[in-house]
Design a protein around this motif. Structure first.
Motif, PDB file in Angstrom:
ATOM      1  N   MET A   1       0.840  -1.173   0.000  1.00  0.00           N
ATOM      2  CA  MET A   1       0.000   0.000   0.000  1.00  0.00           C
ATOM      3  C   MET A   1       0.891   1.244   0.000  1.00  0.00           C
ATOM      4  O   MET A   1       1.935   1.262   0.640  1.00  0.00           O
ATOM      5  CB  MET A   1      -0.903  -0.041   1.231  1.00  0.00           C
ATOM      6  CG  MET A   1      -1.921   1.049   1.266  1.00  0.00           C
ATOM      7  SD  MET A   1      -3.302   0.579   2.296  1.00  0.00           S
ATOM      8  CE  MET A   1      -4.597   1.040   1.224  1.00  0.00           C
ATOM      9  N   ARG A   2       0.417   2.292  -0.678  1.00  0.00           N
ATOM     10  CA  ARG A   2       1.245   3.489  -0.848  1.00  0.00           C
ATOM     11  C   ARG A   2       0.349   4.689  -1.149  1.00  0.00           C
ATOM     12  O   ARG A   2      -0.633   4.569  -1.864  1.00  0.00           O
ATOM     13  CB  ARG A   2       2.209   3.234  -1.986  1.00  0.00           C
ATOM     14  CG  ARG A   2       3.038   4.383  -2.407  1.00  0.00           C
ATOM     15  CD  ARG A   2       3.805   3.998  -3.677  1.00  0.00           C
ATOM     16  NE  ARG A   2       4.638   5.078  -4.121  1.00  0.00           N
ATOM     17  CZ  ARG A   2       5.950   5.089  -4.049  1.00  0.00           C
ATOM     18  NH1 ARG A   2       6.588   4.034  -3.580  1.00  0.00           N
ATOM     19  NH2 ARG A   2       6.641   6.112  -4.470  1.00  0.00           N
ATOM     20  N   THR A   3       0.740   5.849  -0.598  1.00  0.00           N
ATOM     21  CA  THR A   3       0.053   7.094  -0.936  1.00  0.00           C
ATOM     22  C   THR A   3       1.084   8.205  -1.037  1.00  0.00           C
ATOM     23  O   THR A   3       2.080   8.201  -0.317  1.00  0.00           O
ATOM     24  CB  THR A   3      -1.056   7.437   0.080  1.00  0.00           C
ATOM     25  OG1 THR A   3      -1.788   8.571  -0.376  1.00  0.00           O
ATOM     26  CG2 THR A   3      -0.508   7.715   1.462  1.00  0.00           C
TER      27      THR A   3
ATOM     28  N   ASP B   1       4.382   4.610   2.710  1.00  0.00           N
ATOM     29  CA  ASP B   1       4.231   3.246   2.214  1.00  0.00           C
ATOM     30  C   ASP B   1       4.667   2.260   3.289  1.00  0.00           C
ATOM     31  O   ASP B   1       4.829   2.632   4.450  1.00  0.00           O
ATOM     32  CB  ASP B   1       5.000   3.045   0.911  1.00  0.00           C
ATOM     33  CG  ASP B   1       6.477   3.392   1.029  1.00  0.00           C
ATOM     34  OD1 ASP B   1       7.007   3.451   2.164  1.00  0.00           O
ATOM     35  OD2 ASP B   1       7.113   3.613  -0.020  1.00  0.00           O
ATOM     36  N   ASP B   2       4.885   1.010   2.906  1.00  0.00           N
ATOM     37  CA  ASP B   2       5.258  -0.025   3.869  1.00  0.00           C
ATOM     38  C   ASP B   2       6.659   0.178   4.444  1.00  0.00           C
ATOM     39  O   ASP B   2       6.982  -0.357   5.491  1.00  0.00           O
ATOM     40  CB  ASP B   2       5.154  -1.411   3.226  1.00  0.00           C
ATOM     41  CG  ASP B   2       3.705  -1.790   2.949  1.00  0.00           C
ATOM     42  OD1 ASP B   2       2.820  -1.316   3.692  1.00  0.00           O
ATOM     43  OD2 ASP B   2       3.456  -2.545   1.992  1.00  0.00           O
TER      44      ASP B   2
ATOM     45  N   GLU C   1      -6.441  11.620   0.840  1.00  0.00           N
ATOM     46  CA  GLU C   1      -5.497  10.569   1.218  1.00  0.00           C
ATOM     47  C   GLU C   1      -5.598  10.159   2.686  1.00  0.00           C
ATOM     48  O   GLU C   1      -4.903   9.239   3.117  1.00  0.00           O
ATOM     49  CB  GLU C   1      -4.050  11.025   0.944  1.00  0.00           C
ATOM     50  CG  GLU C   1      -3.724  11.223  -0.510  1.00  0.00           C
ATOM     51  CD  GLU C   1      -4.103  12.611  -1.021  1.00  0.00           C
ATOM     52  OE1 GLU C   1      -4.555  13.451  -0.212  1.00  0.00           O
ATOM     53  OE2 GLU C   1      -3.966  12.849  -2.224  1.00  0.00           O
TER      54      GLU C   1
ATOM     55  N   SER D   1      -6.090   6.432   3.491  1.00  0.00           N
ATOM     56  CA  SER D   1      -4.905   5.635   3.161  1.00  0.00           C
ATOM     57  C   SER D   1      -3.800   5.837   4.184  1.00  0.00           C
ATOM     58  O   SER D   1      -3.149   4.875   4.604  1.00  0.00           O
ATOM     59  CB  SER D   1      -4.375   6.015   1.780  1.00  0.00           C
ATOM     60  OG  SER D   1      -5.340   5.755   0.800  1.00  0.00           O
TER      61      SER D   1
ATOM     62  N   GLU E   1      -4.789   3.976   7.338  1.00  0.00           N
ATOM     63  CA  GLU E   1      -4.691   2.519   7.167  1.00  0.00           C
ATOM     64  C   GLU E   1      -3.230   2.038   7.188  1.00  0.00           C
ATOM     65  O   GLU E   1      -2.903   1.049   7.849  1.00  0.00           O
ATOM     66  CB  GLU E   1      -5.356   2.134   5.843  1.00  0.00           C
ATOM     67  CG  GLU E   1      -5.502   0.657   5.632  1.00  0.00           C
ATOM     68  CD  GLU E   1      -6.263   0.341   4.351  1.00  0.00           C
ATOM     69  OE1 GLU E   1      -5.933  -0.696   3.734  1.00  0.00           O
ATOM     70  OE2 GLU E   1      -7.151   1.125   3.967  1.00  0.00           O
ATOM     71  N   ILE E   2      -2.353   2.755   6.487  1.00  0.00           N
ATOM     72  CA  ILE E   2      -0.940   2.360   6.449  1.00  0.00           C
ATOM     73  C   ILE E   2      -0.311   2.502   7.826  1.00  0.00           C
ATOM     74  O   ILE E   2       0.402   1.604   8.292  1.00  0.00           O
ATOM     75  CB  ILE E   2      -0.170   3.199   5.406  1.00  0.00           C
ATOM     76  CG1 ILE E   2      -0.699   2.911   3.996  1.00  0.00           C
ATOM     77  CG2 ILE E   2       1.322   2.913   5.475  1.00  0.00           C
ATOM     78  CD1 ILE E   2      -0.215   3.894   2.945  1.00  0.00           C
TER      79      ILE E   2
ATOM     80  N   LYS F   1      -1.436  -0.180  10.256  1.00  0.00           N
ATOM     81  CA  LYS F   1      -0.841  -1.480   9.923  1.00  0.00           C
ATOM     82  C   LYS F   1       0.571  -1.623  10.498  1.00  0.00           C
ATOM     83  O   LYS F   1       0.974  -2.712  10.896  1.00  0.00           O
ATOM     84  CB  LYS F   1      -0.819  -1.626   8.402  1.00  0.00           C
ATOM     85  CG  LYS F   1      -0.183  -2.885   7.886  1.00  0.00           C
ATOM     86  CD  LYS F   1      -0.219  -2.889   6.368  1.00  0.00           C
ATOM     87  CE  LYS F   1       0.617  -4.010   5.799  1.00  0.00           C
ATOM     88  NZ  LYS F   1       0.685  -3.931   4.331  1.00  0.00           N
TER      89      LYS F   1
END
Length: 165
Positions: A1-3, A95-96, A145, A148, A151-152, A155
């Motif tokens: 996942m990425r924003t 991102d991750d 965004e 997102s 959520e990232i 996580k």
């Protein structure tokens, strides 16, 4: 996942961060308590003291109540307007791997295991590097965004380091 997104930091954004930082610490709570005690002293002096005592207590309460916000505003404005980095557009990639901030040719990555915590306030998302420093992301500039980002971050961070609504 990425924003990815760009932000332009304004003096008001820095001011809100500085207010949050100042008033969510012990010294902020003590300043408010001291101002309340000064106003209580003025009220008590009003009933049986002299006018000079009332004036001193009121002046002390006003100084304690208004000095910090005014000085933070002036400092925040000066910080943003005098810093070439803060005046420019900042590009963020979340991102991750972590939070990557770039501007022109310069870039830096803050890995998720190095993030102190992520907090949302009424107007900002704060990606805290340590207890005193943070990346300030104005919510209004990342409305699309936000989900997102949340959520990232959720996580990759433990529950006690994740404070987003």
């Amino acid at each position: 996942m990425r924003t990815e997104f760009d932000i332009q930091l304004q003096p008001i954004d820095m001011y809100r961060y500085n207010l949050y930082h100042a008033y969510t610490s012990a010294s902020g709570y003590l300043a408010i308590l001291a101002a309340a005690l000064a106003f209580a002293g003025a009220a008590k002096a009003w009933g049986g003291g002299t006018a000079s005592n009332v004036f001193v207590y009121l002046a002390l309460g006003m100084i304690l109540l208004f000095y910090t916000p005014v000085s933070l505003y002036l400092r925040s404005r000066q910080q943003v307007l005098s810093s070439p980095v803060l005046k420019g557009v900042l590009h963020y990639t979340i991102d991750d791997v972590g939070v990557t901030t770039s501007q022109g040719d310069a870039s830096s990555v803050l890995a998720w295991d190095r993030v102190y915590r992520v907090v949302t306030t009424r107007h900002n998302i704060l990606v805290c590097i340590n207890p005193r420093n943070a990346f300030i992301i104005p919510k209004a500039q990342v409305a699309q965004e936000y989900g997102s980002i949340r959520e990232i971050a959720q996580k990759h961070l433990e529950k006690y380091r994740f404070k987003m609504k």
